[in-house]
Scaffold this motif. Structure first.
Motif, PDB file in Angstrom:
ATOM      1  N   LYS A   1       1.780  -2.892 -11.161  1.00 23.19           N
ATOM      2  CA  LYS A   1       0.786  -3.962 -11.224  1.00 23.19           C
ATOM      3  C   LYS A   1      -0.219  -3.568 -12.299  1.00 23.19           C
ATOM      4  N   ASP A   2      -0.464  -4.440 -13.228  1.00 21.24           N
ATOM      5  CA  ASP A   2      -1.378  -4.165 -14.340  1.00 21.24           C
ATOM      6  C   ASP A   2      -1.064  -2.827 -15.023  1.00 21.24           C
ATOM      7  N   GLY A   3       0.216  -2.560 -15.211  1.00 22.86           N
ATOM      8  CA  GLY A   3       0.616  -1.350 -15.925  1.00 22.86           C
ATOM      9  C   GLY A   3       0.517  -0.060 -15.121  1.00 22.86           C
ATOM     10  N   ARG A   4       0.136  -0.172 -13.840  1.00 21.32           N
ATOM     11  CA  ARG A   4       0.056   1.032 -13.007  1.00 21.32           C
ATOM     12  C   ARG A   4       0.982   0.908 -11.813  1.00 21.32           C
ATOM     13  N   LEU A   5       1.279   2.050 -11.182  1.00 24.19           N
ATOM     14  CA  LEU A   5       2.120   1.989  -9.983  1.00 24.19           C
ATOM     15  C   LEU A   5       1.386   1.227  -8.892  1.00 24.19           C
ATOM     16  N   ASP A   6       2.091   0.293  -8.271  1.00 26.80           N
ATOM     17  CA  ASP A   6       1.487  -0.529  -7.216  1.00 26.80           C
ATOM     18  C   ASP A   6       1.852   0.105  -5.861  1.00 26.80           C
ATOM     19  N   HIS A   7       0.872   0.780  -5.259  1.00 28.71           N
ATOM     20  CA  HIS A   7       1.176   1.521  -4.028  1.00 28.71           C
ATOM     21  C   HIS A   7       1.319   0.629  -2.807  1.00 28.71           C
ATOM     22  N   SER A   8       1.092  -0.706  -3.010  1.00 28.00           N
ATOM     23  CA  SER A   8       1.281  -1.587  -1.849  1.00 28.00           C
ATOM     24  C   SER A   8       2.770  -1.938  -1.668  1.00 28.00           C
ATOM     25  N   VAL A   9       3.585  -1.620  -2.667  1.00 31.83           N
ATOM     26  CA  VAL A   9       5.029  -1.870  -2.515  1.00 31.83           C
ATOM     27  C   VAL A   9       5.662  -0.628  -1.877  1.00 31.83           C
ATOM     28  N   ARG A  10       6.542  -0.871  -0.920  1.00 34.70           N
ATOM     29  CA  ARG A  10       7.163   0.244  -0.202  1.00 34.70           C
ATOM     30  C   ARG A  10       7.871   1.190  -1.178  1.00 34.70           C
ATOM     31  N   ASP A  11       7.562   2.481  -1.077  1.00 38.83           N
ATOM     32  CA  ASP A  11       8.131   3.469  -1.987  1.00 38.83           C
ATOM     33  C   ASP A  11       9.547   3.840  -1.518  1.00 38.83           C
ATOM     34  N   PRO A  12      10.574   3.589  -2.335  1.00 44.42           N
ATOM     35  CA  PRO A  12      11.948   3.942  -1.923  1.00 44.42           C
ATOM     36  C   PRO A  12      12.100   5.424  -1.579  1.00 44.42           C
ATOM     37  N   MET A  13      11.203   6.266  -2.135  1.00 38.34           N
ATOM     38  CA  MET A  13      11.306   7.696  -1.800  1.00 38.34           C
ATOM     39  C   MET A  13      11.022   7.955  -0.328  1.00 38.34           C
ATOM     40  N   ASP A  14      10.257   7.036   0.308  1.00 37.13           N
ATOM     41  CA  ASP A  14       9.982   7.200   1.745  1.00 37.13           C
ATOM     42  C   ASP A  14      11.203   6.853   2.591  1.00 37.13           C
ATOM     43  N   ILE A  15      12.221   6.300   1.956  1.00 36.02           N
ATOM     44  CA  ILE A  15      13.445   5.938   2.681  1.00 36.02           C
ATOM     45  C   ILE A  15      14.603   6.851   2.247  1.00 36.02           C
ATOM     46  N   ALA A  16      14.779   6.974   0.917  1.00 31.79           N
ATOM     47  CA  ALA A  16      15.977   7.642   0.381  1.00 31.79           C
ATOM     48  C   ALA A  16      16.076   9.106   0.803  1.00 31.79           C
ATOM     49  N   PHE A  17      14.947   9.746   1.102  1.00 37.26           N
ATOM     50  CA  PHE A  17      14.980  11.165   1.446  1.00 37.26           C
ATOM     51  C   PHE A  17      14.892  11.404   2.955  1.00 37.26           C
ATOM     52  N   GLY A  18      15.026  10.342   3.734  1.00 39.76           N
ATOM     53  CA  GLY A  18      15.122  10.515   5.182  1.00 39.76           C
ATOM     54  C   GLY A  18      13.781  10.501   5.889  1.00 39.76           C
ATOM     55  N   PHE A  19      13.822  10.888   7.168  1.00 40.97           N
ATOM     56  CA  PHE A  19      12.697  10.607   8.063  1.00 40.97           C
ATOM     57  C   PHE A  19      12.342  11.774   8.987  1.00 40.97           C
TER      58      PHE A  19
END
Ligand code: HEM
Length: 510
Positions: free
Chosen positions: A411-429
């Motif tokens: 968002k506006d050229g920066r990482l938008d932290h309101s979008v779910r980060d795939p790293m919170d899923i791809a590396f397990g729980f």
């Protein structure tokens, strides 16, 4: 014998029927209709299970699904929220692993702590692993290693571009063996890489659901190797040999390097310098060290392969990332310190994790006691499958999920932290979350930055000069790997090629 077999068989049927009846009385999560005794055995998908499981979620309008196979209760988690509710917030219940006869008892890989049940040995192994690999001492040395081997990797891409997937594996193998065992492998035909790769190759079958009947009928483990049809026993013997070779050949090499006083610090050398001499501790050290390659090689190599594939399929994304890199680097090669100034590349790598999930069904967890979730009964000893594919393709979080679009994270050229980060899923729980997450991510970011700043990745052309669309096929196993695909890797300029040659660090290779 016949009478014993009859009694055991009858008992088995009674137990299965009792479980079927008992579960019928309880309010289990919804799921496909079960048959007596076998449950959903016949409706279990054989290919792309993650897609069928996601479809079941839609059909039964639930993010949590229950199925069963021959008395094993299977709980499928199709959304991030449900995975966090159970695996994170109730991690005291959901942090064990299911037991597989072939894996844990026959294959010789049962010592890997990623597959150990929740308990003291797992806890101690994870503690030792984390203490070393999460230390700032490790981080500092590891960054130098990443630079060294990533530069060698891009030199290999320049010299032999067709072997890009093999070079990616060599990169991962080099960083892993170096940080674990102080071993500095050769860029080509290294005998230790051959040993460890061979071990991984023969173990891959273990990670294919339903590959071995002995996992369904554990009593088959007593069938001797020579018995007709006991091919699994012969395979198990080869796996045992390979797993021992991986564990010992690497460890011995560290001991020799230390004797010669010629090594860079690593997990094993640091531990040995603390004068560990108790055979039990040495054994545990070997087990934990072997885990690093087994957990890190295929997974990281898969991400790198998907990175190449996505760049060939989406040239406009590639161009944007290169423009960002050119602005930041000004004609030099990237280092870790540059990463914070590269939001577009960051978003691109997040999209790599999301677009082709590396472990589509994660690694199964197991519950150790009965639980109640949103009014549903979750039986003790359930196999709990986090359907990462469904989560990473969830339209609620990622509209038009099949499109590779890094912009969704900006968002506006920066990482938008309101979008779910795939790293919170791809590396397990939860407590079993990937223990090498930041190590893998650091190597992948540096490799992606170095490749894109140095090369154009293009589609190959056929004899009529038409571009060839890569098919984007993947292996079907717990870790999903891209199969080889055509890709032209061209240095962006004569200057870029010269920079790669002069920075390849080949003077340190024996
Ligand atoms: C892109 C690369 C990688 C991916 C996608 C990945 C993914 C995963 C996943 C999904 C799990 C299971 C988490 C769960 O049970 O919920 C896991 C576990 C694990 N990973 Fe990774 N991994 C990667 C790289 C690595 C690397 C490089 C290392 C070692 C340096 C590593 C070490 C481990 C270990 C030790 C476990 C077992 C944790 C436990 O059971 O306590 N991984 N990883």
């Amino acid at each position: 014998m016949a009478l014993l077999a009859f009694i055991l068989g009858t008992l088995g049927v009674v137990v299965l029927y009792w479980r079927y009846w008992r579960n019928g009385q309880r309010h289990l999560p919804p799921g496909p209709k079960k048959l007596p005794f076998i449950g959903n055995l016949l409706s279990m998908p054989r290919r792309a299970e993650w897609e069928t499981f996601a479809d079941w979620g839609k059909e039964y309008n639930s993010d949590i699904i229950h199925a069963s196979a021959l008395g094993t209760s299977v709980v499928i988690l199709n959304s991030y929220q449900v995975a966090v509710d159970l695996l994170d917030k109730k991690s005291a219940i959901y942090s064990s692993r299911p037991h597989f006869t072939m894996f844990h008892e026959l294959s010789g890989w049962g010592y890997l702590f990623s597959m150990l049940p929740y308990g003291d040995v797992w806890r101690e192994s994870r503690r030792i692993f984390t203490k070393h690999f999460n230390s700032s001492h490790h981080d500092a040395i590891n960054q130098q290693r990443d630079i060294l081997y990533v530069r060698r990797f891009i030199w290999q891409l320049l010299e032999k571009p067709h072997g890009f997937l093999r070079h990616a594996r060599t990169l991962v193998g080099s960083t892993t063996l170096s940080m674990t065992y102080s071993i500095n492998v050769r860029p080509y035909d290294d005998p230790l890489i051959e040993i460890v790769e061979n071990a991984v190759e023969t173990a891959v079958e273990l990670l294919i659901a339903g590959a071995f009947l002995v996992d369904v009928f554990p009593l088959l483990k007593y069938v001797p190797k020579w018995f007709p049809g006991a091919k699994f026993q012969r395979k198990a013997a080869i796996m045992r040999e390979n797993s021992e070779r991986l564990r010992n050949a690497t460890f011995l090499t560290t001991e020799k390097l230390m004797e010669a006083g010629n090594y860079s610090p690593s997990f094993v050398s640091d531990a040995l310098r603390e004068n560990i001499d108790n055979p039990k501790d040495i054994d545990l050290l070997k087990d934990i060290a072997a885990q690093v390659y087994m957990a890190g090689a295929d997974t990281t190599a898969s991400a790198l392969g998907t990175f190449f594939l996505s760049m060939v399929c989406y040239p406009e994304v590639q161009k944007k990332a290169q423009r960002e890199l050119d602005k930041v680097l000004n004609g030099r090669l990237p280092e870790h310190g540059d990463i914070v100034s590269l939001p577009y590349l960051h978003a691109l790598v997040k999209e790599v994790y999301r677009w082709k999930p590396i472990t589509p069904l994660g690694l199964p967890h197991q519950s150790i006691s009965d639980d109640l979730y949103k009014g549903y009964h979750i039986p003790r000893n359930s196999m709990v499958i986090p359907n990462q594919w469904a989560m990473l393709n969830d339209e609620r979080d990622y509209p038009e999920p099949r499109h590779f679009r890094p912009e969704r994270f900006l968002k506006d050229g920066r990482l938008d932290h309101s979008v779910r980060d795939p790293m919170d899923i791809a590396f397990g729980f939860g407590r079993r979350v990937c223990a090498g997450k930041h190590i893998a991510h650091s190597t992948i970011m540096l490799a992606a930055a170095s490749v894109l700043s140095s090369f154009d990745l293009l589609r190959e052309r056929d004899e009529n000069h038409r571009e060839i669309d890569p098919k984007g096929k993947y292996t079907h196993a717990l870790i999903s790997q891209p199969l080889d695909f055509p890709c032209v890797i061209k240095p962006r300029s004569a200057y870029a090629a010269e920079l790669i040659r002069s920075s390849s660090g080949l003077d340190i290779v024996d």
